[in-house]
Each structure stands twice: as structure tokens, then as C-alpha cells.
Scaffold this motif. Sequence first.
Motif, PDB file in Angstrom:
ATOM      1  N   PRO A 206      -6.993  11.799   3.748  1.00 51.48           N
ATOM      2  CA  PRO A 206      -6.867  12.108   4.475  1.00 51.48           C
ATOM      3  C   PRO A 206      -7.699  11.571   7.012  1.00 51.48           C
ATOM      4  O   PRO A 206      -8.540  10.359   6.379  1.00 51.48           O
ATOM      5  N   ILE A 207      -7.215  12.594   7.426  1.00 53.94           N
ATOM      6  CA  ILE A 207      -7.740  11.969   9.293  1.00 53.94           C
ATOM      7  C   ILE A 207      -8.398  12.638   9.823  1.00 53.94           C
ATOM      8  O   ILE A 207      -8.179  14.051   9.441  1.00 53.94           O
ATOM      9  N   THR A 208      -8.820  12.280  10.761  1.00 50.77           N
ATOM     10  CA  THR A 208     -10.382  13.516  11.775  1.00 50.77           C
ATOM     11  C   THR A 208      -9.709  13.170  13.002  1.00 50.77           C
ATOM     12  O   THR A 208      -9.333  11.783  13.313  1.00 50.77           O
ATOM     13  N   ARG A 209     -10.130  13.787  13.279  1.00 51.55           N
ATOM     14  CA  ARG A 209     -10.316  13.657  15.697  1.00 51.55           C
ATOM     15  C   ARG A 209     -11.757  13.640  15.799  1.00 51.55           C
ATOM     16  O   ARG A 209     -11.960  15.239  15.139  1.00 51.55           O
ATOM     17  N   LYS A 210     -12.613  13.022  16.712  1.00 49.00           N
ATOM     18  CA  LYS A 210     -14.184  13.108  17.244  1.00 49.00           C
ATOM     19  C   LYS A 210     -14.214  14.011  18.311  1.00 49.00           C
ATOM     20  O   LYS A 210     -13.128  13.699  19.375  1.00 49.00           O
ATOM     21  N   VAL A 211     -14.510  15.364  18.183  1.00 48.27           N
ATOM     22  CA  VAL A 211     -14.752  15.852  20.104  1.00 48.27           C
ATOM     23  C   VAL A 211     -16.272  16.236  19.894  1.00 48.27           C
ATOM     24  O   VAL A 211     -16.811  16.619  18.591  1.00 48.27           O
ATOM     25  N   GLY A 212     -16.900  16.116  20.730  1.00 51.55           N
ATOM     26  CA  GLY A 212     -18.430  15.655  20.401  1.00 51.55           C
ATOM     27  C   GLY A 212     -18.833  14.939  19.629  1.00 51.55           C
ATOM     28  O   GLY A 212     -18.891  13.643  19.411  1.00 51.55           O
ATOM     29  N   ARG A 213     -19.988  14.954  19.057  1.00 50.45           N
ATOM     30  CA  ARG A 213     -20.522  14.588  17.443  1.00 50.45           C
ATOM     31  C   ARG A 213     -19.888  14.633  16.834  1.00 50.45           C
ATOM     32  O   ARG A 213     -19.659  14.341  15.483  1.00 50.45           O
ATOM     33  N   ASP A 214     -18.965  15.387  16.339  1.00 50.27           N
ATOM     34  CA  ASP A 214     -18.308  15.792  15.008  1.00 50.27           C
ATOM     35  C   ASP A 214     -16.939  15.607  14.769  1.00 50.27           C
ATOM     36  O   ASP A 214     -16.173  15.439  15.660  1.00 50.27           O
ATOM     37  N   TYR A 215     -17.021  15.774  13.863  1.00 52.36           N
ATOM     38  CA  TYR A 215     -15.331  15.247  13.456  1.00 52.36           C
ATOM     39  C   TYR A 215     -14.015  17.023  12.738  1.00 52.36           C
ATOM     40  O   TYR A 215     -14.895  17.260  11.976  1.00 52.36           O
ATOM     41  N   GLN A 216     -12.771  16.585  13.501  1.00 50.54           N
ATOM     42  CA  GLN A 216     -12.457  17.861  12.632  1.00 50.54           C
ATOM     43  C   GLN A 216     -11.290  17.385  12.232  1.00 50.54           C
ATOM     44  O   GLN A 216      -9.896  16.271  12.510  1.00 50.54           O
ATOM     45  N   ALA A 217     -10.787  17.531  10.942  1.00 45.78           N
ATOM     46  CA  ALA A 217     -10.034  17.676  10.210  1.00 45.78           C
ATOM     47  C   ALA A 217      -8.247  17.834  10.712  1.00 45.78           C
ATOM     48  O   ALA A 217      -8.508  18.710  11.013  1.00 45.78           O
ATOM     49  N   VAL A 218      -7.417  16.946  11.101  1.00 41.78           N
ATOM     50  CA  VAL A 218      -6.172  17.040  12.189  1.00 41.78           C
ATOM     51  C   VAL A 218      -4.922  16.790  10.874  1.00 41.78           C
ATOM     52  O   VAL A 218      -3.994  16.715  10.993  1.00 41.78           O
ATOM     53  N   GLY A 219      -5.133  15.738   9.455  1.00 44.68           N
ATOM     54  CA  GLY A 219      -4.318  15.804   8.622  1.00 44.68           C
ATOM     55  C   GLY A 219      -4.598  14.828   8.443  1.00 44.68           C
ATOM     56  O   GLY A 219      -5.537  14.658   6.850  1.00 44.68           O
ATOM     57  N   GLU A 220      -3.551  14.184   7.494  1.00 48.05           N
ATOM     58  CA  GLU A 220      -3.373  13.290   6.044  1.00 48.05           C
ATOM     59  C   GLU A 220      -2.150  11.481   6.727  1.00 48.05           C
ATOM     60  O   GLU A 220      -1.306  12.227   7.596  1.00 48.05           O
ATOM     61  N   VAL A 221      -2.991  10.824   6.912  1.00 49.06           N
ATOM     62  CA  VAL A 221      -1.885   9.136   6.197  1.00 49.06           C
ATOM     63  C   VAL A 221      -0.899   9.361   4.796  1.00 49.06           C
ATOM     64  O   VAL A 221      -2.452   9.720   4.206  1.00 49.06           O
ATOM     65  N   GLN A 222       0.192   9.114   4.605  1.00 51.10           N
ATOM     66  CA  GLN A 222       0.819   9.122   3.143  1.00 51.10           C
ATOM     67  C   GLN A 222       1.728   7.621   3.913  1.00 51.10           C
ATOM     68  O   GLN A 222       2.555   7.696   4.810  1.00 51.10           O
ATOM     69  N   LEU A 223       1.080   6.958   2.573  1.00 52.14           N
ATOM     70  CA  LEU A 223       1.960   5.434   2.521  1.00 52.14           C
ATOM     71  C   LEU A 223       2.980   4.911   1.385  1.00 52.14           C
ATOM     72  O   LEU A 223       2.273   5.646   0.250  1.00 52.14           O
ATOM     73  N   GLU A 224       3.654   4.476   1.218  1.00 56.71           N
ATOM     74  CA  GLU A 224       4.631   5.176   0.454  1.00 56.71           C
ATOM     75  C   GLU A 224       4.758   3.165   0.285  1.00 56.71           C
ATOM     76  O   GLU A 224       5.478   2.994   1.221  1.00 56.71           O
ATOM     77  N   LYS A 225       4.578   2.460  -0.105  1.00 60.67           N
ATOM     78  CA  LYS A 225       4.514   0.796  -0.170  1.00 60.67           C
ATOM     79  C   LYS A 225       5.663   0.785  -1.463  1.00 60.67           C
ATOM     80  O   LYS A 225       5.602   0.397  -2.913  1.00 60.67           O
ATOM     81  N   ARG A 226       6.493   0.744  -0.906  1.00 64.69           N
ATOM     82  CA  ARG A 226       7.397  -0.232  -1.845  1.00 64.69           C
ATOM     83  C   ARG A 226       7.956  -2.010  -1.834  1.00 64.69           C
ATOM     84  O   ARG A 226       7.425  -2.715  -1.730  1.00 64.69           O
ATOM     85  N   LEU A 227       8.946  -2.330  -3.361  1.00 63.48           N
ATOM     86  CA  LEU A 227       8.987  -3.465  -3.401  1.00 63.48           C
ATOM     87  C   LEU A 227       8.955  -4.325  -1.854  1.00 63.48           C
ATOM     88  O   LEU A 227       8.562  -5.288  -1.808  1.00 63.48           O
ATOM     89  N   PHE A 228      10.164  -3.769  -1.357  1.00 61.49           N
ATOM     90  CA  PHE A 228      10.598  -4.618   0.171  1.00 61.49           C
ATOM     91  C   PHE A 228       9.872  -3.291   0.743  1.00 61.49           C
ATOM     92  O   PHE A 228       9.992  -2.368   0.679  1.00 61.49           O
ATOM     93  N   ASN A 229       9.073  -3.969   2.308  1.00 57.97           N
ATOM     94  CA  ASN A 229       8.500  -3.733   3.028  1.00 57.97           C
ATOM     95  C   ASN A 229       9.679  -2.387   4.153  1.00 57.97           C
ATOM     96  O   ASN A 229       9.168  -1.730   4.617  1.00 57.97           O
ATOM     97  N   THR A 230      10.822  -3.297   4.255  1.00 57.60           N
ATOM     98  CA  THR A 230      11.459  -2.602   4.554  1.00 57.60           C
ATOM     99  C   THR A 230      11.730  -1.054   4.234  1.00 57.60           C
ATOM    100  O   THR A 230      12.424  -0.222   5.343  1.00 57.60           O
ATOM    101  N   TYR A 231      11.942  -0.752   3.279  1.00 58.16           N
ATOM    102  CA  TYR A 231      12.034   0.536   3.131  1.00 58.16           C
ATOM    103  C   TYR A 231      10.419   1.253   2.705  1.00 58.16           C
ATOM    104  O   TYR A 231      10.135   2.655   2.091  1.00 58.16           O
ATOM    105  N   SER A 232       9.612   0.473   3.130  1.00 54.38           N
ATOM    106  CA  SER A 232       8.456   0.834   2.750  1.00 54.38           C
ATOM    107  C   SER A 232       7.502   1.912   3.797  1.00 54.38           C
ATOM    108  O   SER A 232       8.545   1.843   5.292  1.00 54.38           O
ATOM    109  N   THR A 233       7.357   2.964   3.862  1.00 60.41           N
ATOM    110  CA  THR A 233       7.080   3.342   5.230  1.00 60.41           C
ATOM    111  C   THR A 233       5.016   4.322   5.225  1.00 60.41           C
ATOM    112  O   THR A 233       4.543   4.051   4.224  1.00 60.41           O
TER     113      THR A 233
END
Length: 331
Positions: free
Chosen positions: A93-120
Motif C-alpha cells: 500500500p501507498i499513502t499521502r501525507k496531509v498534516g501529520r496523518d497519512y491517507q491511503a491512496v492506493g498500492e504499488v503493483q510489481l511484476e518482475k519477469r525474467l526479462f526486465n523489458t517485460y517487467s512492470t
Amino acid sequence: MTDWNKDHEKKIMTKYRFTLTLRVLRVLAACLLLFWVYMMAVNILSDAAHSEKKHAFYSKLALDWKYPNLHDDFGGFTKKEMTPFLTQKISYPITRKVGRDYQAVGEVQLEKRLFNTYSTLNIQRFEPNNESIYRFSLPENPNSGRKLSDNGKQNVWSSLSKIHEGTVAELAFSTKSFMKPEELLEVLKPYDLEVLWMPLYTGELKEFQTGFGSGGDSIELTSIYGFTGAREAGDNYMSESKLALTQEFMDENKAIMLKQMETLLKNESQSYYENFLGLDHLEERYNYLKENGFSVYGAVVTGPVKELLKLKQEEQIRGARLGELDYWNWE
């Protein structure tokens, strides 16, 4: 000799079907066992190499440098999965800081394949970000030195003045000149604010070409790196730590950022840090920072709206853009 009849034929066919089914089930069971052993071996080798932890760490590093005010949920849970085709799927998960609190905004999704060209590396937000406030204008033309203007919205200060004082917000702005990070922090020192991120000048349009937008007498780069609290990993990426973006840790933040850039250049392929992580022109930027030092031309800050409104009086600040608001959470 046994006479051939339909009953006898039926018995033989039943026995044959049973034997064939049993053989098929044995083959399937053997395949499943081999697949289980294969997947277990793959996961054991992956865990031993700490490759998933490494990919997650470097993706967070790219997040720090490329995306203003986006933070991983520090210490939070990271999901991981290994597919039969050796693709490593990682998310957190990822957040954004507004004031002293962190707001949930989404998530990072990684797909690491054998070939970096096709990794995302994809950032999935809960809500679409229609207009980014993180747009920074260069204070001058890098080649000619000619001063540039800014196309920021002029009604930001008017909007801030109408917002209730029991509110906190985030604000992004550019500066009228290139400054050392220490100098900009000194300018902001009188205000009760937190500095989250600063756009770095790393030789764009002078040492190398990159995308930019222009309107009137302004230039906005489309791909920039930023300066923020440095992130470090322990042995085998088993632990992480992060420093604050303050005067106290300024030298450490600079040294660690250069060290991380150098490590990527030495230990990883260009396709890994460019195609997978999205860190374009890493070598050119590293060489420029090492030779010329750190220069910034703006910041992302957060704090009480009435404290943000005071920035209007600062001569260096221009092109302010107002971001998210939240109820009072400031001390």
C-alpha cells in the motif's frame, strides 16, 4: 476356451477403463508432486536470494525519487507471489501525507519477469488523480541562463484565505532561482510546516535531453527526480530505515542518495533501473549531482492552511498549487 459374449466384453472394457483411469490419476499425481517440488524449490531459492525484498526496496526508492508525497506504508505488509513462469508479483500500500496523518491512496503493483523489458511497476490509485499539483517550473533556461516565469494558478492564496483555520493541507510551489536544499529549508524555517519533497535539477536539457512542456515564458520538465528523506536497507534487504528531510540529516540524505544511485548503476542492468523502475537517465543525473552538487527549485510542504497562507509573503516562492485538505491533525 471361453465363449465371447457381451457380458464378457463389458467386464473387459470396465477393467480396462479402471486401469486406464488409475494410470491417468497416477500420472496427474506425479505431475502435481513434481510441480509442488518445483514451486517449493523456486520459493526457497527466491527467499534465499532475497530477490523479492530487493525489488520491493528499489521500487520504494524509485517512489521516493519520482513521485512527490507518495509513501509506502512503512513497516506495513508486502504481498508477494511467485508464478510457475518465475514471475515475481509484489504489492504494497501507498499513502499521502496531509498534516501529520497519512491517507491511503492506493498500492504499488510489481511484476518482475525474467526479462526486465517485460517487467512492470504500476501505481494503482483508489481514485483517479485528474490534475496533479506536482508541477514545477524551472527558474531559468539551463542553456542560456535567461530567467523564466511560471504559469501557476494565481487564485491559490485566495482559496487558502477562505478555508477554515482548523484544516491542514499540502502545497507545492516553485522558486524563482535554483537553491541549495539547505537554503530553501532556511527560507521555510520560520513557518510551522513540514517539507516533504523538493524537485532536483539534475542536468536536464543541458547535459541530456528529456521531455518538457512550455507555455508562455515557462518550462516544466515532464520527468524529474526529487530530494527527500533518504532510505537505506540492511543486509539482504531484511530491514529498512528512513531519515527525515531536515537540516540535521542533510549531509546524510545527499550522501545516501548518491550511494544508492551508484549501487544501481554498478549492480543492476540499465534495463532494470530504466524499464522496470522507470529511473530514466540515471547515469547522467548521478554524474551531474556528483560534479555539481544538489540544487532544488521548489518544494512540497504540508501544514495548517493559515501557516501555508503566510508563504505568500516569501519573495522566492511562485507558482503555488494547492493539494489535498484534511481536518486538523497538527501539533
